[in-house]
Design a protein around this motif. Sequence first.
Motif, PDB file in Angstrom:
ATOM      1  N   HIS A   1      58.908  35.439  68.324  1.00 28.37           N
ATOM      2  CA  HIS A   1      58.094  35.050  67.625  1.00 28.37           C
ATOM      3  C   HIS A   1      58.440  33.747  66.337  1.00 28.37           C
ATOM      4  O   HIS A   1      57.712  33.008  66.129  1.00 28.37           O
ATOM      5  N   PHE A   2      59.668  34.076  66.077  1.00 27.91           N
ATOM      6  CA  PHE A   2      60.061  32.764  65.189  1.00 27.91           C
ATOM      7  C   PHE A   2      60.727  31.869  66.121  1.00 27.91           C
ATOM      8  O   PHE A   2      61.627  31.864  66.814  1.00 27.91           O
ATOM      9  N   ASP A   3      60.242  30.437  66.061  1.00 32.28           N
ATOM     10  CA  ASP A   3      60.608  29.671  66.951  1.00 32.28           C
ATOM     11  C   ASP A   3      61.316  28.310  66.250  1.00 32.28           C
ATOM     12  O   ASP A   3      60.327  27.701  65.383  1.00 32.28           O
ATOM     13  N   PRO A   4      62.330  28.376  66.047  1.00 32.60           N
ATOM     14  CA  PRO A   4      63.000  27.249  65.243  1.00 32.60           C
ATOM     15  C   PRO A   4      62.477  25.803  65.319  1.00 32.60           C
ATOM     16  O   PRO A   4      62.284  25.069  64.364  1.00 32.60           O
ATOM     17  N   CYS A   5      61.942  25.509  66.679  1.00 31.58           N
ATOM     18  CA  CYS A   5      61.433  24.013  66.858  1.00 31.58           C
ATOM     19  C   CYS A   5      60.074  23.995  66.095  1.00 31.58           C
ATOM     20  O   CYS A   5      59.735  22.851  65.969  1.00 31.58           O
ATOM     21  N   LEU A   6      59.378  25.061  65.957  1.00 32.48           N
ATOM     22  CA  LEU A   6      58.073  24.963  65.335  1.00 32.48           C
ATOM     23  C   LEU A   6      58.008  25.557  64.035  1.00 32.48           C
ATOM     24  O   LEU A   6      57.084  24.951  63.044  1.00 32.48           O
TER      25      LEU A   6
ATOM     26  N   SER B   1      63.880  40.462  63.106  1.00 36.78           N
ATOM     27  CA  SER B   1      63.174  41.638  63.835  1.00 36.78           C
ATOM     28  C   SER B   1      63.124  41.643  65.199  1.00 36.78           C
ATOM     29  O   SER B   1      63.055  42.875  65.777  1.00 36.78           O
ATOM     30  N   SER B   2      63.369  40.546  65.920  1.00 33.62           N
ATOM     31  CA  SER B   2      63.128  40.633  67.400  1.00 33.62           C
ATOM     32  C   SER B   2      64.530  40.633  68.270  1.00 33.62           C
ATOM     33  O   SER B   2      64.734  40.635  69.067  1.00 33.62           O
ATOM     34  N   GLY B   3      65.638  40.202  67.253  1.00 32.91           N
ATOM     35  CA  GLY B   3      66.916  40.155  67.621  1.00 32.91           C
ATOM     36  C   GLY B   3      67.790  39.285  66.542  1.00 32.91           C
ATOM     37  O   GLY B   3      68.220  39.770  65.666  1.00 32.91           O
TER      38      GLY B   3
ATOM     39  N   PRO C   1      60.646  35.000  59.116  1.00 28.96           N
ATOM     40  CA  PRO C   1      59.983  36.140  58.494  1.00 28.96           C
ATOM     41  C   PRO C   1      60.579  37.431  58.073  1.00 28.96           C
ATOM     42  O   PRO C   1      61.811  37.762  58.805  1.00 28.96           O
ATOM     43  N   LYS C   2      60.466  37.923  57.020  1.00 27.55           N
ATOM     44  CA  LYS C   2      61.280  39.276  56.501  1.00 27.55           C
ATOM     45  C   LYS C   2      60.863  40.269  57.325  1.00 27.55           C
ATOM     46  O   LYS C   2      59.740  40.216  57.845  1.00 27.55           O
TER      47      LYS C   2
ATOM     48  N   ALA D   1      72.540  27.683  56.792  1.00 27.24           N
ATOM     49  CA  ALA D   1      71.914  28.903  57.223  1.00 27.24           C
ATOM     50  C   ALA D   1      71.136  29.146  56.217  1.00 27.24           C
ATOM     51  O   ALA D   1      69.780  29.718  56.405  1.00 27.24           O
ATOM     52  N   ARG D   2      71.427  29.073  54.845  1.00 29.99           N
ATOM     53  CA  ARG D   2      70.647  29.449  53.736  1.00 29.99           C
ATOM     54  C   ARG D   2      69.363  28.641  53.706  1.00 29.99           C
ATOM     55  O   ARG D   2      68.247  29.170  53.445  1.00 29.99           O
ATOM     56  N   ILE D   3      69.263  27.537  54.142  1.00 25.46           N
ATOM     57  CA  ILE D   3      67.930  26.655  54.204  1.00 25.46           C
ATOM     58  C   ILE D   3      67.213  27.109  55.306  1.00 25.46           C
ATOM     59  O   ILE D   3      66.033  27.369  54.959  1.00 25.46           O
ATOM     60  N   PHE D   4      67.687  27.293  56.572  1.00 23.94           N
ATOM     61  CA  PHE D   4      66.961  27.697  57.651  1.00 23.94           C
ATOM     62  C   PHE D   4      66.489  29.116  57.603  1.00 23.94           C
ATOM     63  O   PHE D   4      65.100  29.446  57.894  1.00 23.94           O
TER      64      PHE D   4
END
Length: 198
Positions: free
Chosen positions: A56-61, A156-158, A195-196, A187-190
């Motif tokens: 569900h976490f999509d870096p592009c979006l 949460s997914s990997g 999601p936690k 990495a800290r920025i992204f």
Amino acid sequence: MTRRSSLRSLIALTTVILAGCSTEQIDGQSNPESTPASSAVRLPRHVDHSDRPQVHFDPCLDIPDSAIVEAGFDPASEENADFTPDEYTFLGCTYDTPQRLYGLNVLSGNISFEEERQKVQTTQKNTRPIEINGRPALLEFDSGKPDVCAISMETSSGFVIIDRNLFKGTGAHTPESEWCAGLEDTARIFERYIPKEG
């Protein structure tokens, strides 16, 4: 319209269409096994044929252009880097710095963080556990593969992997001490947009 805004518009339109679909049966009775689509949950751009969690976490979006700029990269350089075999999924994009000195891959996948940890321990010569904003992570580089460094962060997914390449432009490699310099800051920025847990 940029590639990013076009992709966001398509995802939003698909979500609206699916959310508007009726769950009623032909006889007008509600189907108790159907659950209405939630507008708060975006469908992943790809779902593989495994029993792994959906990505569900999509870096592009999910990583905004402002964060790409804050990390020193050019949002206009974005290119799709999805890797979607049947067995697992990685959604991602690549970016360059405005001077094209660095290239960055950001991928979010549903291979478990433990699988990644075991893999890099056997294939990378230099790996160490770190934390990024309190999130378990791995710093990964190999002395035999110059000018490359990566950070994997548990989700949460990997895991999400941020993989950076240096392009000195002279044909000579940079000193090993520079390969990972500043990557933890990126990495800290992204990470702020991942999601936690729970």
